[in-house]
Enzyme design. Structure first.
Site, PDB file in Angstrom:
ATOM      1  N   HIS A   1      39.106  28.599  64.402  1.00  0.00           N
ATOM      2  CA  HIS A   1      38.852  27.166  64.492  1.00  0.00           C
ATOM      3  C   HIS A   1      40.094  26.473  65.012  1.00  0.00           C
ATOM      4  O   HIS A   1      41.208  26.883  64.693  1.00  0.00           O
ATOM      5  CB  HIS A   1      38.480  26.599  63.109  1.00  0.00           C
ATOM      6  CG  HIS A   1      37.791  25.283  63.187  1.00  0.00           C
ATOM      7  ND1 HIS A   1      38.472  24.098  63.256  1.00  0.00           N
ATOM      8  CD2 HIS A   1      36.469  24.979  63.239  1.00  0.00           C
ATOM      9  CE1 HIS A   1      37.595  23.107  63.329  1.00  0.00           C
ATOM     10  NE2 HIS A   1      36.377  23.608  63.335  1.00  0.00           N
TER      11      HIS A   1
ATOM     12  N   ASP B   1      29.599  28.372  61.726  1.00  0.00           N
ATOM     13  CA  ASP B   1      28.552  28.997  62.540  1.00  0.00           C
ATOM     14  C   ASP B   1      28.294  30.451  62.149  1.00  0.00           C
ATOM     15  O   ASP B   1      27.249  31.002  62.496  1.00  0.00           O
ATOM     16  CB  ASP B   1      28.927  28.928  64.031  1.00  0.00           C
ATOM     17  CG  ASP B   1      28.926  27.499  64.526  1.00  0.00           C
ATOM     18  OD1 ASP B   1      27.985  26.773  64.191  1.00  0.00           O
ATOM     19  OD2 ASP B   1      29.876  27.099  65.218  1.00  0.00           O
TER      20      ASP B   1
HETATM   21  N1  COA Z   1      38.135  36.269  67.799  1.00  0.00           N
HETATM   22  C1  COA Z   1      39.239  36.953  68.167  1.00  0.00           C
HETATM   23  N2  COA Z   1      40.446  36.352  68.316  1.00  0.00           N
HETATM   24  C2  COA Z   1      40.512  35.033  68.094  1.00  0.00           C
HETATM   25  C3  COA Z   1      39.396  34.266  67.719  1.00  0.00           C
HETATM   26  C4  COA Z   1      38.174  34.940  67.574  1.00  0.00           C
HETATM   27  N3  COA Z   1      37.074  34.281  67.230  1.00  0.00           N
HETATM   28  N4  COA Z   1      39.765  32.988  67.571  1.00  0.00           N
HETATM   29  C5  COA Z   1      41.064  32.929  67.851  1.00  0.00           C
HETATM   30  N5  COA Z   1      41.531  34.170  68.169  1.00  0.00           N
HETATM   31  C6  COA Z   1      42.876  34.512  68.548  1.00  0.00           C
HETATM   32  C7  COA Z   1      43.149  34.139  69.977  1.00  0.00           C
HETATM   33  O1  COA Z   1      42.801  35.197  70.866  1.00  0.00           O
HETATM   34  C8  COA Z   1      44.621  33.868  69.967  1.00  0.00           C
HETATM   35  O2  COA Z   1      45.297  35.094  69.974  1.00  0.00           O
HETATM   36  P1  COA Z   1      46.674  35.264  70.800  1.00  0.00           P
HETATM   37  O3  COA Z   1      47.622  34.293  70.149  1.00  0.00           O
HETATM   38  O4  COA Z   1      47.007  36.704  70.616  1.00  0.00           O
HETATM   39  O5  COA Z   1      46.343  34.877  72.219  1.00  0.00           O
HETATM   40  C9  COA Z   1      44.837  33.237  68.596  1.00  0.00           C
HETATM   41  O6  COA Z   1      43.760  33.717  67.772  1.00  0.00           O
HETATM   42  C10 COA Z   1      44.798  31.722  68.615  1.00  0.00           C
HETATM   43  O7  COA Z   1      43.573  31.301  69.164  1.00  0.00           O
HETATM   44  P2  COA Z   1      43.364  30.076  70.110  1.00  0.00           P
HETATM   45  O8  COA Z   1      42.306  30.415  71.137  1.00  0.00           O
HETATM   46  O9  COA Z   1      44.653  29.559  70.602  1.00  0.00           O
HETATM   47  O10 COA Z   1      42.773  29.009  69.133  1.00  0.00           O
HETATM   48  P3  COA Z   1      42.086  27.687  69.569  1.00  0.00           P
HETATM   49  O11 COA Z   1      42.412  26.714  68.506  1.00  0.00           O
HETATM   50  O12 COA Z   1      42.357  27.280  70.953  1.00  0.00           O
HETATM   51  O13 COA Z   1      40.535  28.107  69.558  1.00  0.00           O
HETATM   52  C11 COA Z   1      38.348  28.483  68.975  1.00  0.00           C
HETATM   53  C12 COA Z   1      39.670  27.850  68.557  1.00  0.00           C
HETATM   54  C13 COA Z   1      37.276  27.982  68.015  1.00  0.00           C
HETATM   55  C14 COA Z   1      37.967  28.059  70.396  1.00  0.00           C
HETATM   56  C15 COA Z   1      38.483  30.012  68.897  1.00  0.00           C
HETATM   57  O14 COA Z   1      38.844  30.386  67.598  1.00  0.00           O
HETATM   58  C16 COA Z   1      37.212  30.728  69.321  1.00  0.00           C
HETATM   59  O15 COA Z   1      36.991  30.935  70.525  1.00  0.00           O
HETATM   60  N6  COA Z   1      36.337  31.120  68.339  1.00  0.00           N
HETATM   61  C17 COA Z   1      35.070  31.717  68.662  1.00  0.00           C
HETATM   62  C18 COA Z   1      34.033  30.660  68.995  1.00  0.00           C
HETATM   63  C19 COA Z   1      33.536  29.931  67.779  1.00  0.00           C
HETATM   64  O16 COA Z   1      33.181  30.502  66.774  1.00  0.00           O
HETATM   65  N7  COA Z   1      33.457  28.583  67.921  1.00  0.00           N
HETATM   66  C20 COA Z   1      32.945  27.719  66.867  1.00  0.00           C
HETATM   67  C21 COA Z   1      34.043  26.847  66.334  1.00  0.00           C
HETATM   68  S1  COA Z   1      33.476  25.894  64.956  1.00  0.00           S
END
Ligand code: COA
Length: 374
Positions: A260, A311
């Site tokens: 998140h 979710d």
């Molecule tokens: N699965 C695997 N790795 C994940 C992850 C996931 N669901 N969510 C975050 N990470 C990892 C990223 O790859 C990143 O790793 P790195 O530092 O080695 O590159 C690290 O955790 C930080 O993630 P980041 O993408 O910078 O976080 P964010 O705040 O930009 O993204 C989301 C948040 C929600 C977009 C992201 O967690 C995600 O894509 N989740 C899956 C989609 C989802 O469930 N969305 C509903 C949200 S309510």
């Protein structure tokens, strides 16, 4: 003026809101000051919807009036019904919801009236009609007859009734109601910010909600609940889960339903939704998804310290309730309309055009040459 780029607006506070407060440090979420867990335990979805839209919990008379208004606005125009009947059967229901709200904007006599009173009336109409539009499409694409809404049913009961022709037992309805409360509002998430951005040009609520639906569709936002189900279906059985999730992490795949932007040590909504998922799994005598859920969650926390978001439990809950997977995010829409509407009205009340800056990184200034000189 600094030209440092804050990609994804990470950590930027863009405005104030009185609608909800997300407190990641204590894994807490409040709507208008009330803890969401308490609302789930003590209220029906309609009460939470009233709270979000009006700022306070209703008394008996206010609730009755609110419910009456919602129930009496459920019917669609013949025109919208016909449009839904002629939509391609393979359309994603999120696109159907988006188009339906847009059509409601064409038909609404108050579309261009952005006064607080008109906005509240329009919000109620969108809130009441969108589930009817979605359920109509749910039936039509299966070759079944549309079921008209019933005024003696609650919001949740009526949605089941319009999709399946019957209302399930109380526990299932309560679990659905809880999911609606948990999905109703979550501060400046991407779809709400989209709605507020559209509103900031003094555009109308139908346009803002249409844009918000498009934003919610994406798998990084609301679309994640559908992706969770696709993942669980790929895993197929609990015996495969450990290998599947380890393999996905080895390949650095993003696992849907986890992580998140704001909560980094757990989503405040998950414990409540998880409890209701487990209840529904028990009622439906499910062992498969229940076990897959636990295995994937354990590995994600142990290997990555990444926790599930809301979710993750809603996906399999809606599946066990009998909904098609591509209806999970549309269900989210039916609830989040309340949060979006509250933010749209808040934006109108203290508007400032949202217009950030960008740092140009394209070609340097150059002269246009005549065609034969290029
Ligand atoms: N699965 C695997 N790795 C994940 C992850 C996931 N669901 N969510 C975050 N990470 C990892 C990223 O790859 C990143 O790793 P790195 O530092 O080695 O590159 C690290 O955790 C930080 O993630 P980041 O993408 O910078 O976080 P964010 O705040 O930009 O993204 C989301 C948040 C929600 C977009 C992201 O967690 C995600 O894509 N989740 C899956 C989609 C989802 O469930 N969305 C509903 C949200 S309510």
């Amino acid at each position: 003026m600094s030209d440092e780029v804050k990609k994804g607006l990470l950590g930027i506070v863009v405005d104030e809101t009185q609608v909800s407060k997300v407190m990641p440090e204590i894994n807490s979420l409040t709507y208008r000051g009330y803890a969401v867990q308490d609302l789930c335990e003590m209220c029906r979805f309609e009460e939470a919807a009233y709270l979000i839209l009006n700022g306070d919990l209703p008394n008996t008379i206010q609730l009755r009036k609110f419910e009456k208004e919602e129930r009496f606005n459920r019917d669609l125009s013949k025109n919208l019904n016909d449009i839904i009947k002629h939509m391609p059967k393979k359309s994603h229901p999120m696109d159907v919801a988006r188009t339906a709200v847009s059509v409601m904007g064409l038909e609404d006599k108050e579309t261009n009236n952005n006064s607080p009173e008109a906005n509240m009336r329009k919000a109620m109409r969108i809130f009441a009609k969108t589930p009817t539009a979605l359920a109509a499409f749910y039936r039509i694409r299966k070759g079944k007859k549309i079921i008209k809404p019933k005024k003696n049913l609650t919001f949740a009961e009526n949605f089941f009734y319009m999709c399946f022709g019957k209302v399930p037992n109380k526990e299932i309805v309560k679990a659905f109601d809880v999911s609606l409360i948990l999905y109703a509002e979550h501060s400046f998430n991407v779809s709400t910010f989209t709605a507020r951005t559209i509103t900031s040009s003094l555009s109308d609520i139908h346009g803002a909600i249409t844009g918000a639906i498009a934003s919610l569709k994406g798998p990084l936002h609301g679309g994640a609940n559908e992706e969770v189900m696709h993942m669980m279906n790929k895993i197929k059985k609990p015996e495969n889960a450990l290998k599947w999730i380890n393999n996905a992490l080895d390949k650095k795949e993003v696992v849907m339903g986890f992580g998140h932007r704001v909560y980094k040590s757990g989503d405040s909504r998950v414990p409540t939704m998880r409890e209701y998922f487990k209840k529904v799994a028990k009622i439906k005598k499910d062992k498969k998804f229940n076990k897959i859920y636990d295995i994937v969650e354990k590995v994600m926390i142990e290997r990555k310290n990444i926790h599930p978001n809301v979710d993750y439990p809603t996906g399999p809950t809606y599946h066990l309730m009998g909904f098609d997977t591509d209806f999970f995010t549309p269900i989210f829409v039916t609830s989040r309309i309340t949060g979006w509407s509250a933010h749209i009205m808040e934006q109108h009340a203290a508007n400032k055009l949202i217009r950030p800056l960008s740092k140009y990184s394209g070609p340097k200034h150059r002269k246009v040459m005549l065609l034969n000189q290029r």
